[in-house]
Scaffold this active site. Structure first.
Site, PDB file in Angstrom:
ATOM      1  N   SER A 146       0.853  -1.200   0.000  1.00  0.00           N
ATOM      2  CA  SER A 146       0.000   0.000   0.000  1.00  0.00           C
ATOM      3  C   SER A 146       0.882   1.241   0.000  1.00  0.00           C
ATOM      4  CB  SER A 146      -0.865  -0.028   1.266  1.00  0.00           C
ATOM      5  OG  SER A 146      -1.491   1.209   1.497  1.00  0.00           O
ATOM      6  N   TYR A 159      -3.586  -0.685  10.073  1.00  0.00           N
ATOM      7  CA  TYR A 159      -3.367  -0.941   8.636  1.00  0.00           C
ATOM      8  C   TYR A 159      -1.956  -0.521   8.242  1.00  0.00           C
ATOM      9  CZ  TYR A 159      -4.537  -0.799   3.590  1.00  0.00           C
ATOM     10  OH  TYR A 159      -4.581  -0.998   2.233  1.00  0.00           O
TER      11      TYR A 159
END
Ligand code: NDP
Length: 254
Positions: A146, A159
């Site tokens: 990400s 996350y």
């Protein structure tokens, strides 16, 4: 010829979370390139199976909930792909969840849930697939990282921690396995229009701030990831190890 090295005819890929979003595009891309696809999914991936079969490839659903499956169940899932489709050449760890809450209010439940799906399951699936791939002397593992593998993000501490760790894990496994014929790499998508980012896109101010920071001037689509996953899954990437390929419309270059 070089384009032939991108083809995946006769290969078998296992994709997690292939029922929707980026995972569905990844499964479609691998099938378009010639691979049969096993879909490790907690939700029936009927739509993706139909797409893969329409392309003339075989598809297999392997029902698993990554939030509860331990190492043994995940190893069984990998074996099920081999048993069902005959071999395993490519693993794509795509499934992931995100929980948004300020760090001081981030619950232990959210922390555990995100780390289980986004990191623990990734490691255990890499380990199980790695055993098979090391044994056969070839294989491709592609983890989905990400922008928050590089940046801190806002209100997503679990996350961010998991996605930073996915990059560290990718490099660690690449170091161990590159000499054994197994390529371990990651893709870092930028801001892609899926359910994962629905909350951001539903907030007009946030949506505009993000879009205006993307040099390409638009959000990405799942289809923007298709070329890179075929590349990393193919012989064309045979000397690519431990890389993190950003597909981000230039976000990191900014
Ligand atoms: P979606 O929310 O659209 O899809 C998430 C996928 O993960 C679904 O297939 C979902 O299955 C699966 N999944 C979630 N939890 C579990 C579980 N417990 N067991 C099995 N499968 C599960 O997200 P994206 O397609 O956007 O995300 C795919 C990957 O890309 C994730 O790793 C995400 O972090 C990453 N990513 C996404 C970006 C974006 O901008 N969209 C940016 C950077 C990275 P189900 O339908 O059953 O919930």
């Amino acid at each position: 010829m070089v384009l032939d090295t991108f083809r995946l005819d006769g290969r078998v890929a296992l994709v997690t979370g292939g029922n929707r979003g980026i995972g569905q595009a990844i499964a479609t891309a691998l099938a378009q390139a010639g691979a049969d696809v096993a879909l490790l999914s907690r939700t029936d991936p009927a739509e993706t199976i139909a797409v893969v079969e329409k392309l003339g490839r075989r598809a297999l659903a392997i029902p698993v909930d990554l939030s509860t499956a331990g190492p043994d169940e995940l190893a069984d899932a990998v074996e099920a792909a081999v048993a069902g489709l005959g071999r395993l050449d490519i693993l794509v760890n795509n499934a992931g969840i995100i929980r948004r809450a300020a760090a001081v209010a981030h619950s232990a439940e959210d922390w555990d849930a995100v780390l289980r799906v986004d990191l623990d399951a990734v490691f255990h699936l890499c380990q199980a697939a790695g055993r098979i791939m090391l044994g056969q002397g070839h294989g491709k593992i592609i983890n989905v990282a990400s922008m928050l593998s590089y940046q801190g993000g806002i209100r997503v501490p679990s996350y961010t921690a998991a996605k930073h760790a996915v990059v560290g894990l990718t490099r660690a496994l690449a170091n161990e396995w590159a000499g054994e014929g197994v390529n371990v790499n990651a893709i870092a998508p930028g801001y892609i229009a899926t359910d994962n980012t629905a909350a951001l896109r539903a907030d007009p101010e946030r949506e505009q701030v993000i879009r205006e920071r993307i040099p390409a001037g638009r959000w990405g689509t799942p289809g923007d990831l298709m070329g890179v996953v075929v590349f990393l899954g193919s012989d064309a990437a045979r000397y690519v190890h431990g890389a993190v390929l950003a597909v981000d419309g230039g976000w990191l270059a900014r």
